[in-house]
Design a protein around this motif. Structure first.
Motif, PDB file in Angstrom:
ATOM      1  N   GLU A   1       8.627  -2.697  -3.086  1.00 45.63           N
ATOM      2  CA  GLU A   1       7.177  -2.880  -2.932  1.00 45.63           C
ATOM      3  C   GLU A   1       6.630  -3.924  -3.903  1.00 45.63           C
ATOM      4  O   GLU A   1       5.873  -4.814  -3.505  1.00 45.63           O
TER       5      GLU A   1
ATOM      6  N   ARG B   1       0.608  -6.237   0.815  1.00 47.33           N
ATOM      7  CA  ARG B   1      -0.010  -4.981   0.404  1.00 47.33           C
ATOM      8  C   ARG B   1       0.473  -3.868   1.326  1.00 47.33           C
ATOM      9  O   ARG B   1       0.632  -4.069   2.535  1.00 47.33           O
ATOM     10  N   ARG B   2       0.649  -2.691   0.762  1.00 50.20           N
ATOM     11  CA  ARG B   2       1.101  -1.534   1.539  1.00 50.20           C
ATOM     12  C   ARG B   2       0.033  -1.136   2.549  1.00 50.20           C
ATOM     13  O   ARG B   2      -1.150  -1.058   2.213  1.00 50.20           O
TER      14      ARG B   2
ATOM     15  N   MET C   1       4.205  -3.177   5.052  1.00 47.29           N
ATOM     16  CA  MET C   1       3.420  -4.038   4.177  1.00 47.29           C
ATOM     17  C   MET C   1       2.888  -5.202   5.004  1.00 47.29           C
ATOM     18  O   MET C   1       3.530  -5.639   5.954  1.00 47.29           O
TER      19      MET C   1
END
Length: 149
Positions: A120, A129-130, A145
């Motif tokens: 991540e 970004r998740r 993501m």
């Protein structure tokens, strides 16, 4: 070190075999994750191979896809670096080259990937970004993501 992009139709049987060998060795055997790597999506992908100058087989690999009909996002995946070549920032190079190709071919499309959870922060360094909860993908924790354009 040099890279080369291939469309599936332009791959020789030997070159595709070498790519699959690297993918299988890293993503299935090394990670002890018996997943169906041959998912039927290779014909629609563009394939990136990294070669050591003078070496006939790739030491790094990734594949990219144009926009998904449902999400509109492009993607990349199946990143693999041969064990002897790790620690040389080849993973970063693979991601950077994938993002460059996607930006060139589909500049308006976001990029969405399925990432192993432990990566991540690595992908976050590229602006991802998740966008999902953690999920199990054949015994390995993953997250979705997204990189917005």
């Amino acid at each position: 070190m040099h890279s080369r992009w291939y469309r599936f139709a332009d791959l020789s049987a030997g070159t595709f075999h070498d790519m699959l060998h690297l993918r299988q060795s890293v993503l299935v055997v090394e990670q002890a994750s018996p997943f169906p790597d041959l998912d039927g999506r290779d014909p629609a992908a563009q394939h990136l191979a990294l070669y050591d100058d003078g070496a006939p087989t790739p030491v790094g690999y990734a594949r990219v896809f144009g926009p998904d009909p449902e999400t509109g996002a492009t993607s990349f995946g199946r990143l693999a670096v041969a064990p002897a070549w790790r620690g040389k920032a080849l993973g970063r190079r693979l991601v950077a080259e994938c993002l460059e190709r996607l930006a060139k071919d589909w500049p308006e499309s976001d990029v969405q990937i399925s990432a192993q959870l432990y990566l991540e922060s690595f992908y976050g360094g590229f602006g991802f970004r998740r966008v999902s909860d953690i999920y199990d993908d054949v015994g390995i924790d993953h997250i979705d993501m997204r990189l917005s354009r």
